[in-house]
Write an enzyme that holds these catalytic residues in place. Structure first.
Site, PDB file in Angstrom:
ATOM      1  CB  CYS A  35      -1.004  -0.026   1.153  1.00  0.00           C
ATOM      2  SG  CYS A  35      -0.332   0.181   2.812  1.00  0.00           S
ATOM      3  N   GLY A  36       0.399   2.379   0.397  1.00  0.00           N
ATOM      4  CA  GLY A  36       1.228   3.575   0.346  1.00  0.00           C
ATOM      5  C   GLY A  36       2.404   3.493   1.306  1.00  0.00           C
ATOM      6  CB  THR A  37       2.759   3.932   4.803  1.00  0.00           C
ATOM      7  OG1 THR A  37       1.528   3.398   5.323  1.00  0.00           O
ATOM      8  CG2 THR A  37       2.576   5.391   4.426  1.00  0.00           C
TER       9      THR A  37
ATOM     10  CB  VAL B 235       1.134   1.942   8.265  1.00  0.00           C
ATOM     11  CG1 VAL B 235       0.398   2.023   9.591  1.00  0.00           C
ATOM     12  CG2 VAL B 235       2.606   2.292   8.447  1.00  0.00           C
ATOM     13  N   GLY B 236      -1.268   0.669   6.816  1.00  0.00           N
ATOM     14  CA  GLY B 236      -2.683   0.276   6.784  1.00  0.00           C
ATOM     15  C   GLY B 236      -2.843  -1.197   6.462  1.00  0.00           C
TER      16      GLY B 236
ATOM     17  CG  HIS C 250      13.841 -13.703  15.851  1.00  0.00           C
ATOM     18  ND1 HIS C 250      14.490 -12.899  16.766  1.00  0.00           N
ATOM     19  CD2 HIS C 250      14.814 -14.418  15.230  1.00  0.00           C
ATOM     20  CE1 HIS C 250      15.801 -13.118  16.718  1.00  0.00           C
ATOM     21  NE2 HIS C 250      16.022 -14.032  15.773  1.00  0.00           N
TER      22      HIS C 250
ATOM     23  NE  ARG D 297      10.824 -14.622  23.304  1.00  0.00           N
ATOM     24  CZ  ARG D 297      12.149 -14.529  23.134  1.00  0.00           C
ATOM     25  NH1 ARG D 297      12.669 -14.382  21.924  1.00  0.00           N
ATOM     26  NH2 ARG D 297      12.947 -14.574  24.181  1.00  0.00           N
TER      27      ARG D 297
HETATM   28  O1  LIG Z   1      -1.845   2.983   5.301  1.00  0.00           O
HETATM   29  C1  LIG Z   1      -2.549   3.281   4.325  1.00  0.00           C
HETATM   30  C2  LIG Z   1      -1.985   3.274   2.976  1.00  0.00           C
HETATM   31  O2  LIG Z   1      -0.769   3.952   2.933  1.00  0.00           O
HETATM   32  C3  LIG Z   1      -2.885   3.734   1.840  1.00  0.00           C
HETATM   33  O3  LIG Z   1      -2.252   3.297   0.684  1.00  0.00           O
HETATM   34  C4  LIG Z   1      -3.135   5.217   1.762  1.00  0.00           C
HETATM   35  O4  LIG Z   1      -3.809   5.683   2.913  1.00  0.00           O
HETATM   36  C5  LIG Z   1      -3.942   5.578   0.507  1.00  0.00           C
HETATM   37  O5  LIG Z   1      -4.124   6.963   0.472  1.00  0.00           O
HETATM   38  P1  LIG Z   1      -4.854   7.669  -0.755  1.00  0.00           P
HETATM   39  O6  LIG Z   1      -6.248   7.114  -0.833  1.00  0.00           O
HETATM   40  O7  LIG Z   1      -4.835   9.125  -0.426  1.00  0.00           O
HETATM   41  O8  LIG Z   1      -4.068   7.342  -1.988  1.00  0.00           O
END
Ligand SMILES: O=C[C@H](O)[C@H](O)[C@H](O)COP(=O)(O)O
Length: 148
Positions: free
Chosen positions: A65-67, A69-70, A98, A137
């Protein structure tokens, strides 16, 4: 290894590079989308990737995805998934060794193509350690999945 990969619109430009690399490594990979830059919601794609892993259709998954994270938040909502954002080589292999990570998440807005393919190579060549500390763990993670 049989793999599954998915991305949202922000990850889509990097996804094909990653797929091409994985195929060159000799792995079998299913691409569940997205297939263009039309906005989609990353939880929908992460859920589909996670389901392929938990069903056993894929040994491991990758989300872009973009980061990252999502995608990792979404994938970790799914029982049996241990997802992690990995933007450095050490995390890419140690997360498997791990923590038995089964969905690696990459941010296309954070890493370039050269690093992305190296991350994927590190992730795919790593195996979960037989060390009892790491096994204990991860078993605790499984219990948390079951009981909260
Ligand atoms: O964590 C979320 C991701 O990075 C998404 O890819 C991002 O929020 C998408 O953003 P947008 O809809 O503004 O391209």
């Amino acid at each position: 290894m049989r793999l599954v990969i998915g991305s949202d619109h922000a990850g889509w430009p990097l996804k094909q590079t990653v797929i091409d690399h994985i195929r060159k490594l000799g792995h079998d990979i299913v691409d569940i989308g997205s297939y263009d830059d039309k906005p989609v919601d990353f939880p929908d794609i992460a859920r589909a990737v996670a389901q392929k892993v938990t069903s056993g259709e894929a040994a491991r998954g990758i989300m872009v995805c973009g980061t990252g994270v999502g995608a990792s938040i979404a994938a970790n909502k799914m029982k049996g998934i241990r997802a992690a954002v990995c933007h450095d080589i050490h995390s890419a292999h140690q997360s498997v060794e791990h923590d038995d990570v089964n969905v690696m998440c990459i941010g296309a807005q954070i890493v370039g193509a050269w690093l992305a393919v190296d991350l994927v190579s590190s992730y795919l060549s790593a195996e979960f350690s037989t060390d009892e500390d790491f096994r204990r763990r991860v078993e605790k993670l499984r219990v948390m999945d079951e009981q909260g």
